[in-house]
Write an enzyme that holds these catalytic residues in place. Structure first.
Site, PDB file in Angstrom:
ATOM      1  N   ARG A  95       0.584  -1.144   0.271  1.00  0.00           N
ATOM      2  CA  ARG A  95       0.335   0.232   0.331  1.00  0.00           C
ATOM      3  C   ARG A  95       0.897   1.092  -0.142  1.00  0.00           C
ATOM      4  NH1 ARG A  95      -5.427   0.453   4.201  1.00  0.00           N
ATOM      5  NH2 ARG A  95      -5.619   1.895   2.835  1.00  0.00           N
ATOM      6  N   GLN A 208     -14.777   2.314   8.523  1.00  0.00           N
ATOM      7  CA  GLN A 208     -13.601   1.858   9.229  1.00  0.00           C
ATOM      8  C   GLN A 208     -14.654   2.424  10.449  1.00  0.00           C
ATOM      9  OE1 GLN A 208     -13.410   3.131   6.498  1.00  0.00           O
ATOM     10  NE2 GLN A 208     -11.621   2.593   6.320  1.00  0.00           N
ATOM     11  N   ASP A 249      -1.807   8.351   8.286  1.00  0.00           N
ATOM     12  CA  ASP A 249      -0.814   7.829   7.851  1.00  0.00           C
ATOM     13  C   ASP A 249       0.364   8.372   7.241  1.00  0.00           C
ATOM     14  OD1 ASP A 249      -3.134   5.105   6.949  1.00  0.00           O
ATOM     15  OD2 ASP A 249      -4.479   6.619   7.133  1.00  0.00           O
TER      16      ASP A 249
END
Length: 369
Positions: A95, A208, A249
């Site tokens: 990713r 999520q 992230d």
């Protein structure tokens, strides 16, 4: 953290089989709690790419254990060094947005290559994977230590009335091995007896927030309410949000923050309504080279069907349901970047700082170039 009264982490080595690493299949939560064993690099990459695991710190830890599994399975490789480098490259690219993955794989590779034979490689890989995992747990615990006073201060200013915190996506223990980033201060404050309530963005398209954050807050007993992704601004306008805490992230050393798509809009609404907007992160999530997050952070585009379909429990079965016209296309941008100017502060394992190059340098002079 607790799951039905039993303590779990989001990833751990199997205590009976050192060649198996176990994870919680987060795709099935909250309706199914299933543990999956990883035994190969291929399975590890699948777990990262298909989001059995997600969240930057957990992706990094999973990548580290993936490198360990690569070494365990290299016995028949004709050229062990070439094999290792190829497997590390595959894992690093599972990713693109979370910087922790690349960082963890590089750290693993460096530790392994200090040794001279495959047997020592296995020992080094095991030790380094444990070290990376435990460091993430410790760092997240410290984020709670440094972030909870912010909640305590708001509670004092409100004379002990409920502190309403808005969060986006899942930056809880499921994303971080244990404790979480955005949730660490919340858990720490709640455990001290502070009256907290969390507004949980559902976080489309994979939900999520409603699936994972709501589930883990519920397991811990933290009061919370799920809201639609577009409700946050309304709540802020009417004084129902005291602060926002999100994870990230990838954060540039200049303070730009990449997080789940929709975070930028929350930051804009918070700025317009004078609501503090904090980002909680371990230093493993900081990109020490990148300066311009909006321009340079790679943004993942995922399967459009994640937008076109909704997933849930129906008559005891987990099902996907098509929502739009079948012929309508969709774009599935997974992340956006919030400029540093919209961030009130960064909550790290070393304390709080401004979202700026100078602020980050004040806490991490040893890591800044």
């Amino acid at each position: 953290m607790n799951v039905n009264g039993k303590w779990y982490r989001a990833i751990w080595p199997n205590e009976h089989d050192p060649e198996t690493v176990e994870i919680i299949d987060q795709r099935k939560l909250p309706h199914r709690f299933e543990i999956v064993g990883l035994t190969t690099v291929k399975k590890t990459i699948q777990a990262i790419r298909d989001m059995y695991v997600r969240g930057a710190p957990l992706i990094g830890a999973t990548g580290a254990w993936g490198v360990y599994l690569a070494v365990v399975n290299m016995k028949d490789a004709e050229n062990p060094l070439q094999y290792l480098k190829e497997e590390c490259f595959k894992i690093s690219n599972a990713r693109p947005t979370a910087v922790n993955l690349e960082w963890a794989v590089k750290a693993m590779e460096a530790a392994i290559l200090e040794k001279s034979n495959v047997e020592d490689w296995i020992k080094a890989a095991w030790s380094k994977a444990i070290e990376i995992t435990e460091a993430e747990v410790k760092n997240c615990r410290q984020i709670g230590v440094h972030g909870s006073p912010l909640i305590e201060e708001i509670s004092k200013n409100k004379n002990g009335k409920t502190v309403n915190i808005l969060t986006h996506c899942n930056a809880g223990w499921l994303a971080c091995v244990d404790h979480g980033t955005a949730t660490a201060p919340i858990y720490a404050a709640f455990d001290k007896g502070i009256d907290v309530h969390v507004w949980v963005d559902e976080t489309r398209p994979l939900n999520q927030g409603s699936r994972l954050t709501a589930w883990e807050l519920g397991q811990h007993g933290v009061p919370h309410t799920i809201i639609t992704d577009n409700a946050g601004g309304h709540l802020m306008q009417h004084g129902k949000v005291d602060m926002v805490i999100v994870g990230t992230d990838r954060t540039t050393h200049t303070g730009d923050v990449a997080n789940k798509v929709g975070t930028y809009l929350k930051a804009l609404a918070a700025k317009d309504n004078n609501v503090p907007f904090y980002v909680a992160l371990p230093s493993s999530t900081i990109d020490w080279e990148m300066k311009n997050g909006v321009k340079d952070i790679p943004i993942e585009n995922r399967d459009p069907d994640e937008v076109r379909k909704v997933w849930g429990l129906h008559d005891g079965h987990l099902v996907d349901v098509l929502v739009p016209p079948e012929e309508s296309p969709a774009l599935n941008v997974a992340f956006d970047v919030t400029p540093a100017r919209l961030v009130t502060g960064l909550i790290t394992e070393r304390g709080l700082c401004k979202a700026s190059e100078e602020g980050v340098r004040s806490l991490f002079p040893d890591k800044m170039k």
